[in-house]
Design a protein around this motif. Sequence first.
Motif, short mmCIF file in Angstrom:
data_model
loop_
_atom_site.label_atom_id
_atom_site.label_comp_id
_atom_site.label_asym_id
_atom_site.label_seq_id
_atom_site.Cartn_x
_atom_site.Cartn_y
_atom_site.Cartn_z
N ILE B 2 0.86 -1.18 0.00
CA ILE B 2 0.00 0.00 0.00
C ILE B 2 0.89 1.23 0.00
O ILE B 2 1.89 1.27 0.72
CB ILE B 2 -0.91 0.01 1.25
CG1 ILE B 2 -1.91 -1.14 1.15
CG2 ILE B 2 -1.62 1.33 1.40
CD1 ILE B 2 -2.58 -1.47 2.45
N VAL B 4 0.99 5.20 0.81
CA VAL B 4 0.28 6.32 1.45
C VAL B 4 0.90 7.60 0.92
O VAL B 4 2.10 7.84 1.08
CB VAL B 4 0.43 6.25 2.98
CG1 VAL B 4 -0.32 7.40 3.63
CG2 VAL B 4 -0.06 4.91 3.51
N ILE B 38 -4.64 6.94 -0.77
CA ILE B 38 -4.00 5.65 -0.54
C ILE B 38 -4.04 4.89 -1.87
O ILE B 38 -5.09 4.82 -2.51
CB ILE B 38 -4.80 4.83 0.50
CG1 ILE B 38 -5.04 5.65 1.78
CG2 ILE B 38 -4.13 3.51 0.78
CD1 ILE B 38 -3.82 5.96 2.54
N ILE B 42 -1.82 -4.15 -6.53
CA ILE B 42 -2.20 -5.55 -6.68
C ILE B 42 -1.14 -6.20 -7.55
O ILE B 42 -0.94 -5.83 -8.71
CB ILE B 42 -3.62 -5.65 -7.28
CG1 ILE B 42 -4.60 -4.98 -6.30
CG2 ILE B 42 -4.00 -7.12 -7.52
CD1 ILE B 42 -5.98 -4.77 -6.85
N GLN B 61 4.76 7.09 2.73
CA GLN B 61 5.31 5.81 3.16
C GLN B 61 4.67 4.70 2.35
O GLN B 61 3.65 4.90 1.69
CB GLN B 61 5.06 5.57 4.65
CG GLN B 61 3.59 5.59 5.04
CD GLN B 61 3.36 5.13 6.49
OE1 GLN B 61 4.00 4.21 6.97
NE2 GLN B 61 2.44 5.79 7.17
N VAL B 63 3.52 0.49 2.82
CA VAL B 63 3.20 -0.49 3.86
C VAL B 63 3.08 -1.86 3.20
O VAL B 63 2.25 -2.05 2.31
CB VAL B 63 1.86 -0.14 4.53
CG1 VAL B 63 1.50 -1.15 5.59
CG2 VAL B 63 1.89 1.27 5.10
N PRO B 64 3.93 -2.81 3.59
CA PRO B 64 3.81 -4.14 2.99
C PRO B 64 2.57 -4.85 3.54
O PRO B 64 2.22 -4.68 4.70
CB PRO B 64 5.08 -4.85 3.44
CG PRO B 64 5.53 -4.12 4.65
CD PRO B 64 5.00 -2.72 4.56
N VAL B 65 1.91 -5.59 2.71
CA VAL B 65 0.70 -6.29 3.14
C VAL B 65 0.97 -7.79 3.25
O VAL B 65 0.57 -8.43 4.22
CB VAL B 65 -0.45 -6.02 2.15
CG1 VAL B 65 -1.62 -6.95 2.40
CG2 VAL B 65 -0.87 -4.57 2.25
N ILE C 2 -5.94 1.18 7.78
CA ILE C 2 -6.18 0.14 6.79
C ILE C 2 -6.29 -1.19 7.51
O ILE C 2 -5.52 -1.46 8.42
CB ILE C 2 -5.02 0.10 5.78
CG1 ILE C 2 -5.01 1.39 4.94
CG2 ILE C 2 -5.12 -1.12 4.88
CD1 ILE C 2 -3.72 1.62 4.22
N VAL C 4 -6.08 -5.21 6.99
CA VAL C 4 -5.66 -6.29 6.09
C VAL C 4 -6.33 -7.57 6.58
O VAL C 4 -6.10 -7.99 7.72
CB VAL C 4 -4.13 -6.45 6.10
CG1 VAL C 4 -3.71 -7.55 5.14
CG2 VAL C 4 -3.45 -5.13 5.75
N GLY C 33 -7.53 -7.98 -3.39
CA GLY C 33 -6.31 -8.38 -4.08
C GLY C 33 -6.35 -9.86 -4.41
O GLY C 33 -7.35 -10.54 -4.17
N ARG C 36 -5.43 -11.28 -0.63
CA ARG C 36 -6.03 -10.72 0.57
C ARG C 36 -6.95 -9.55 0.22
O ARG C 36 -6.71 -8.84 -0.76
CB ARG C 36 -4.94 -10.16 1.51
CG ARG C 36 -4.31 -11.22 2.39
CD ARG C 36 -3.11 -10.68 3.08
NE ARG C 36 -2.54 -11.63 4.03
CZ ARG C 36 -1.93 -12.75 3.68
NH1 ARG C 36 -1.84 -13.11 2.42
NH2 ARG C 36 -1.41 -13.54 4.61
N ILE C 38 -8.31 -5.89 1.36
CA ILE C 38 -7.86 -4.73 2.15
C ILE C 38 -9.05 -3.81 2.33
O ILE C 38 -9.76 -3.50 1.38
CB ILE C 38 -6.77 -3.97 1.36
CG1 ILE C 38 -5.64 -4.88 0.89
CG2 ILE C 38 -6.24 -2.80 2.18
CD1 ILE C 38 -4.84 -5.49 1.98
N GLN C 61 -4.16 -7.85 10.28
CA GLN C 61 -3.52 -6.73 10.95
C GLN C 61 -4.21 -5.44 10.54
O GLN C 61 -4.96 -5.40 9.57
CB GLN C 61 -2.02 -6.66 10.58
CG GLN C 61 -1.75 -6.54 9.10
CD GLN C 61 -0.27 -6.26 8.79
OE1 GLN C 61 0.39 -5.53 9.51
NE2 GLN C 61 0.22 -6.83 7.72
N VAL C 63 -3.21 -1.21 9.91
CA VAL C 63 -2.07 -0.35 9.62
C VAL C 63 -2.54 1.10 9.76
O VAL C 63 -3.43 1.52 9.04
CB VAL C 63 -1.57 -0.59 8.19
CG1 VAL C 63 -0.40 0.32 7.88
CG2 VAL C 63 -1.20 -2.06 7.99
N VAL C 65 -2.54 4.99 9.15
CA VAL C 65 -2.11 5.80 8.01
C VAL C 65 -1.75 7.21 8.44
O VAL C 65 -0.74 7.76 8.06
CB VAL C 65 -3.21 5.82 6.93
CG1 VAL C 65 -2.90 6.86 5.87
CG2 VAL C 65 -3.33 4.44 6.31
#
Lengths: 337, 337, 337, 337
Positions: B2, B4, B38, B42, B61, B63-65, C2, C4, C33, C36, C38, C61, C63, C65
């Motif tokens: 993601i 931001v 945001i 995909i 930033q 953000v790894p998902v 966010i 996940v 996705g 997953r 989101i 999780q 996240v 923002v």
Amino acid sequence: MIVVMKQGATHAQVVNVTARIQQLGCQVHISEGQERTIIGIIGNGRPLDRGTIERMDGVEQTVPVLRPFKLASRDFHPQDSVVPINGVSVGGKRLAVIAGPCAVEDREQLLEAAQAVKGAGAQMLRGGAFKPRPAPYSFQGLGEEGLRILADARRETGLPVVTEVMAPEQIPLVTTYADVLQIGARNMQNYALLHAVGEAQRPVLLKRGMMSTMEELLMSAEYILSHGNDRVILCERGIRTFEQYTRNTLDINAVPLLKQLSHLPVVVDPSHGTGKWELVAAVSRAAVAAGADGLIIEVHPHPSQAMSDGAQSLRPETFARLMADLRAVAQAVGREL
Amino acid sequence: MIVVMKQGATHAQVVNVTARIQQLGCQVHISEGQERTIIGIIGNGRPLDRGTIERMDGVEQTVPVLRPFKLASRDFHPQDSVVPINGVSVGGKRLAVIAGPCAVEDREQLLEAAQAVKGAGAQMLRGGAFKPRPAPYSFQGLGEEGLRILADARRETGLPVVTEVMAPEQIPLVTTYADVLQIGARNMQNYALLHAVGEAQRPVLLKRGMMSTMEELLMSAEYILSHGNDRVILCERGIRTFEQYTRNTLDINAVPLLKQLSHLPVVVDPSHGTGKWELVAAVSRAAVAAGADGLIIEVHPHPSQAMSDGAQSLRPETFARLMADLRAVAQAVGREL
Amino acid sequence: MIVVMKQGATHAQVVNVTARIQQLGCQVHISEGQERTIIGIIGNGRPLDRGTIERMDGVEQTVPVLRPFKLASRDFHPQDSVVPINGVSVGGKRLAVIAGPCAVEDREQLLEAAQAVKGAGAQMLRGGAFKPRPAPYSFQGLGEEGLRILADARRETGLPVVTEVMAPEQIPLVTTYADVLQIGARNMQNYALLHAVGEAQRPVLLKRGMMSTMEELLMSAEYILSHGNDRVILCERGIRTFEQYTRNTLDINAVPLLKQLSHLPVVVDPSHGTGKWELVAAVSRAAVAAGADGLIIEVHPHPSQAMSDGAQSLRPETFARLMADLRAVAQAVGREL
Amino acid sequence: MIVVMKQGATHAQVVNVTARIQQLGCQVHISEGQERTIIGIIGNGRPLDRGTIERMDGVEQTVPVLRPFKLASRDFHPQDSVVPINGVSVGGKRLAVIAGPCAVEDREQLLEAAQAVKGAGAQMLRGGAFKPRPAPYSFQGLGEEGLRILADARRETGLPVVTEVMAPEQIPLVTTYADVLQIGARNMQNYALLHAVGEAQRPVLLKRGMMSTMEELLMSAEYILSHGNDRVILCERGIRTFEQYTRNTLDINAVPLLKQLSHLPVVVDPSHGTGKWELVAAVSRAAVAAGADGLIIEVHPHPSQAMSDGAQSLRPETFARLMADLRAVAQAVGREL
């Protein structure tokens, strides 16, 4: 080393510890306090394993007195060491700035970077051909082709080349092309590799592990020195802490303290030390002001196209401006750039 | 992943980021909030370097998902993996206890230790022939002679042997003698070594680095798995913190969390995890209660004579009592020993 | 924020999470996705507790923002804040140096220190009357008598006084005597105290906790700001790491990053940040070069007679030399001193 | 304390240090090694500030020999302390489980939680009326209304109540309603508060700071003990490390080590120690196996509706199953529940 006995340790326990120390070839000096007996060990030059003493009955703790490194220590070599590298010196009055991309990606990228950093006044070129990457699926570097491109860039620009070596068997190959062998942070305690570069005919840039104390860094330098290579450059590149806004926490204290403890030159890597290009200029100025002998900075002609570490790479024009700023700071602290 | 965007990022910046992501072969999904835009990425299966995106104008930033490991993940392998080692299994209902001295010092010491730990119920023997030591002047292990002694001990006791390998070029030699190749904490990110044991024909005991995250441990396991070796055992051995009364801080949270994230077996090293023999029994019981699949424990016939790590080694009789205690705890949590 | 979802989360789980978020007054934006789903949360201005969402079935999780601070953020206050203190300003072009002993020990010691630091060019005087000491048996400060001595020193030298306040009930007393209320590192998250100084009529020097993130420091500043006091000065004083040669690790990265994230002035404490007087000069120069708005430095007329922190205190003549060096560095980075 | 002189320290420097120590009322014991002179200090009972000695010319370092706590030390109180709380004991053979929600949210929620934890076998009820929250905009607790609800729950269930006190001025009020005063992690070194609870007529549950060593925890306990309150319960609740998958790293080593160093009871908080409810059961079992005297666990009737810490709260039925598991582990290590 000092042995602190437990409160209430018996006379027999003190005698046993004393006997064991003498058996190991050392002398003892006993001091009885109100609550505890202290046994000073006067050594025979060989290191004792603290654990074997701590394991004896009645012992509370042991305390080392001497630093565990010698060749790296300023006690045994009061003058600053200066490491000469094909016309450049690291450790003298003049600061050494090493710059270039994280990884060699292709000839065009590297030559563009090399010309740019030379134009801005860098004295050496950095670039990885073998890349240690946490994920096996990431770009691992161009290998020998990357080394060849680095050598071409040196031919074109005259800049000596610093590049990482990851395993003992890569050393002959890397030595063919590079001027300085870099040991990465993750390999700071890869003793087989330290031993091997200790026998190589090239200066070594030794990066502090992200989990390593200054003492451990100096002990890893000692490994290299003790195998015959006295051209070692220490590199502070940030340590791991709980802070999450930055990739690492650059340990600025390390600059004056390493200079005090050791005669070896100290360079600082603000790119890995912060992980954010916006912080690189400020931390570079800080490192020079703190007394660093040089900097190693990531510069990429097109950071948002970089295959690794784009977030911490400077554009060439930002780097050029930084060099101008650094000259002013260097002068303010009696150095040159 | 993601992205931001910064507050106040322009439309043109959002378009640029979008175009770059699509150029890398991924699709985007844009979500405009009150304060920030945001951009969801995909993916196409290949990992993106976060830095290259973070370096673009207007990006705040990324953000790894997804977790960055696959082969090691329980998502892709829901059942527990069981690693068979010459008649012993690690990862099943029965716990595996590996015990023995830190280093092989001589034949007599090792055979005495091996007989003792077998007598107490250990299923495997540990002992170092190549020792990674922070100081170049410390005892570095007996090398091949140590390996021969370990093989002799296996012949006498039937216990499979776990021993450390420190460099790719040692693997053929060590494989000749040992049943399990141990990767030490300081080499957890020695990728050349991980690559090489990934191609070796032996199970691997992979120790967590002393300042490595669980994610990094699983990524190092991924290296080994991705090179074809699926017999990997994870080992929690304590991490480095600010605490000074103990050598390391054993991360007990890691036991249930690694079991949740991964299908690989997890063993715990309470000897390095504490650095103090007095704490080993309590922490061993804790590890079993938390769901560890085994333990690796230092046992020395005469700890106060040990050449390394005497302070954390158990005497054989203490180890035997601990094994009895562990049986009771194992039973209480539905395991066997 | 966010959310996940787990791989394999069901449609019903996604619907439940969505409903819960809407029930809390927020809107959702769903992105599916390959592996997953989101869920983006578009807020209503009130903060959500991440835990309540993470606790729902199918959630992997959450996240965050947005930054959790507003009044302290540069996003909401782009210009640098300048804090005026009886004729001195913190946060402008001119650097502010605060100097003096760790603790007020007696009138003679403090006046000698005050005259010395004024003579060397310091703009404010520091000195503790209430001392937070880890041991109950250590010197705890002179209390109100110490405050009176500080006020006398201000009268003699004209230097505004910075002193620590440790509990809400001390604020009226301390405010009578002091110009700036200092919140110590150990009280950075003492919310009752933050609330109280937020309502006090004095500027506040807020020290970062020794194991607090920059985000937490800014959230503690937010406490003070949100209770109506906008004269807050942030202070980086070193964080706790595994390094043992220094008392703390001064986080030099914090200087440019706090300046980027916040409009509040940032001063650096090299005395606590290193714990060793030999390192104070180098780290002070570094802080100025990195862009700090000021320094707070321990100076004692007779450090080896000091009742606390003697190891990190400068002698007056060393401090005077440092001030001269700092003027050169300040000029090199476009500041004044 | 031991003073290690620098290599090459002069005779005059040794004499000066010796004189200064004698001036402070202590005796010295000098030991001259090959490379360094060591000066042992034989104390007069009062603590010396290490810094003042380290600041003297020729001194390299000082090394403390005695632990800085006395009343909390097992050396001075060999038997386990047992803290009685209205019919429940903490520190004896029987484990004490304290359970309940993070915060008191309303009467219905608390009574439902109280009945549930009592039914599952908990001996005490926890719940916060004053909540320390990093953001000023978060729910700060119900204050006195929350205390009244807690007292009602005690009346209905008979469970003694544990609740946090955040400032000295809250103590009279909280004491009216609560059986045990909790000092939160962020206040572990709030000395004004420690002093005040040291004079209060209630047992104290003292949580280890997230940034604190075991020694500092014991020194904070010493504060309370030295002001006359000997009913102190230590609580390990996880420390801050670089690990990011968990909220904190529960320090399991602390359980046996605190029991060895101190006579005070030790309870463990697996909820804050992990931050994830899925890990709470495993870590609770580990704590009991390691020798903890009790647990403090967050239980909420509806975690996904919780106003704080929902992610780490157990549902009542999960808690009931955990209690059954804990009984088996307790029995395996010779304890009762």
